[in-house]
Motif scaffolding. Sequence first.
Motif, PDB file in Angstrom:
ATOM      1  N   TYR A 244       0.839  -1.201   0.000  1.00  0.00           N
ATOM      2  CA  TYR A 244       0.000   0.000   0.000  1.00  0.00           C
ATOM      3  C   TYR A 244       0.873   1.249   0.000  1.00  0.00           C
ATOM      4  CZ  TYR A 244      -4.603  -2.142   0.679  1.00  0.00           C
ATOM      5  OH  TYR A 244      -5.778  -2.822   0.493  1.00  0.00           O
TER       6      TYR A 244
ATOM      7  N   ALA B  46      -3.407  -0.242  -7.518  1.00  0.00           N
ATOM      8  CA  ALA B  46      -4.560   0.549  -7.954  1.00  0.00           C
ATOM      9  C   ALA B  46      -4.145   1.953  -8.389  1.00  0.00           C
ATOM     10  CB  ALA B  46      -5.591   0.638  -6.834  1.00  0.00           C
ATOM     11  N   LEU B  47      -2.950   2.369  -7.988  1.00  0.00           N
ATOM     12  CA  LEU B  47      -2.475   3.715  -8.322  1.00  0.00           C
ATOM     13  C   LEU B  47      -1.712   3.754  -9.645  1.00  0.00           C
ATOM     14  CD1 LEU B  47      -1.219   4.801  -4.771  1.00  0.00           C
ATOM     15  CD2 LEU B  47      -3.439   5.259  -5.834  1.00  0.00           C
TER      16      LEU B  47
ATOM     17  N   GLU C 281     -12.683   7.385  -4.903  1.00  0.00           N
ATOM     18  CA  GLU C 281     -13.347   6.081  -5.048  1.00  0.00           C
ATOM     19  C   GLU C 281     -12.538   4.984  -4.360  1.00  0.00           C
ATOM     20  OE1 GLU C 281     -13.707   5.588  -9.227  1.00  0.00           O
ATOM     21  OE2 GLU C 281     -15.467   6.888  -9.430  1.00  0.00           O
ATOM     22  N   LEU C 282     -11.247   5.010  -4.562  1.00  0.00           N
ATOM     23  CA  LEU C 282     -10.378   4.011  -3.943  1.00  0.00           C
ATOM     24  C   LEU C 282     -10.395   4.140  -2.424  1.00  0.00           C
ATOM     25  CD1 LEU C 282      -7.325   4.192  -6.382  1.00  0.00           C
ATOM     26  CD2 LEU C 282      -8.966   2.308  -6.168  1.00  0.00           C
TER      27      LEU C 282
ATOM     28  N   ALA D  27     -18.845   1.579  -3.263  1.00  0.00           N
ATOM     29  CA  ALA D  27     -17.729   1.148  -2.419  1.00  0.00           C
ATOM     30  C   ALA D  27     -18.100  -0.106  -1.640  1.00  0.00           C
ATOM     31  CB  ALA D  27     -17.336   2.270  -1.465  1.00  0.00           C
TER      32      ALA D  27
ATOM     33  N   ARG E 270     -10.984   9.476  -8.826  1.00  0.00           N
ATOM     34  CA  ARG E 270     -10.578   8.077  -8.732  1.00  0.00           C
ATOM     35  C   ARG E 270      -9.946   7.777  -7.372  1.00  0.00           C
ATOM     36  NH1 ARG E 270     -11.708   3.061  -9.072  1.00  0.00           N
ATOM     37  NH2 ARG E 270      -9.929   1.674  -9.473  1.00  0.00           N
ATOM     38  N   LEU E 271      -9.136   8.683  -6.881  1.00  0.00           N
ATOM     39  CA  LEU E 271      -8.534   8.496  -5.559  1.00  0.00           C
ATOM     40  C   LEU E 271      -9.610   8.412  -4.476  1.00  0.00           C
ATOM     41  CD1 LEU E 271      -5.479  10.923  -5.719  1.00  0.00           C
ATOM     42  CD2 LEU E 271      -5.423   8.420  -5.767  1.00  0.00           C
TER      43      LEU E 271
ATOM     44  N   LEU F 170      -3.669   3.463   0.165  1.00  0.00           N
ATOM     45  CA  LEU F 170      -4.313   2.816  -0.976  1.00  0.00           C
ATOM     46  C   LEU F 170      -3.402   1.751  -1.592  1.00  0.00           C
ATOM     47  CD1 LEU F 170      -5.745   6.043  -2.660  1.00  0.00           C
ATOM     48  CD2 LEU F 170      -6.940   4.443  -1.132  1.00  0.00           C
TER      49      LEU F 170
ATOM     50  N   ARG G 104     -14.642  -8.080  -2.949  1.00  0.00           N
ATOM     51  CA  ARG G 104     -13.271  -8.401  -2.534  1.00  0.00           C
ATOM     52  C   ARG G 104     -13.282  -9.469  -1.436  1.00  0.00           C
ATOM     53  NH1 ARG G 104      -9.317  -3.738  -0.258  1.00  0.00           N
ATOM     54  NH2 ARG G 104      -9.682  -2.872  -2.350  1.00  0.00           N
TER      55      ARG G 104
ATOM     56  N   LEU H 104     -13.617   2.739  -1.109  1.00  0.00           N
ATOM     57  CA  LEU H 104     -13.577   1.285  -1.158  1.00  0.00           C
ATOM     58  C   LEU H 104     -12.792   0.727   0.020  1.00  0.00           C
ATOM     59  CD1 LEU H 104     -13.950  -1.496  -2.471  1.00  0.00           C
ATOM     60  CD2 LEU H 104     -12.017  -0.963  -3.974  1.00  0.00           C
ATOM     61  N   GLU H 105     -11.643   1.317   0.299  1.00  0.00           N
ATOM     62  CA  GLU H 105     -10.820   0.852   1.416  1.00  0.00           C
ATOM     63  C   GLU H 105     -11.544   1.030   2.738  1.00  0.00           C
ATOM     64  OE1 GLU H 105      -7.892  -0.798   1.433  1.00  0.00           O
ATOM     65  OE2 GLU H 105      -8.247  -0.879  -0.720  1.00  0.00           O
TER      66      GLU H 105
END
Length: 206
Positions: free
Chosen positions: A15, A32-33, A54-55, A92, A51-52, A28, A99, A58-59
């Motif tokens: 990460y 994914a980056l 969204e990630l 998310a 996008r960041l 993150l 996942r 999700l986390e």
Amino acid sequence: MILTGLAPDPRRPDYRLVEVDRGRFASLPADALVGLALVVGQEIGPRVLERLQELADLEAAHRAALRALARRAHARVDLRRRLLQKQHPPAAVDGALARLAAHNLLDDARFAADYAAAKAVRGRGPARLVNDLLTQGVDRRVAEDAVRAALAAEGVDPARAVRALAEKRARQLAGLPAPVRKRRLAAFLARRGFAGSDIRTVVEGL
């Protein structure tokens, strides 16, 4: 908004700690980056920032789901409902559940089997077990199969179970008039999820 930090997370090597305007944004996944063209010291464009976010969402949903599962098992629909109640974005939440399922941490069939086995030995009847599972979002066929398998695996005979439970409850109601005792005993057994025919037989017998 300026990207002011992008460093490995000491607690999770795969990460990256993302810092925006000198404040921590999120930790993150590094993979994914890839492709976002993040450069420390440069401005983050609107699409990349979206996008960041969204990630990050999700986390956050994934971590919340893991905490919930650490406390007790959940069916997928029930866990989704709980995460949405905590204001996690739907996309998310769905990503986090996918996942978990991919890592074999969320399985309705396994949840239903474990739940039915644990509750069956505590005196819950088949109908109550199935209804409990349906309430938690388990598919009816999965619930019925799980209950049937659990009763067989635990050696629970509903007819014997309802009689043992009825005898115990009848002793507690011994001071009541017979009609009242019968009515309350039948209602108690029905709430426990036993079949009407079994209830009538055991109540009349007692």
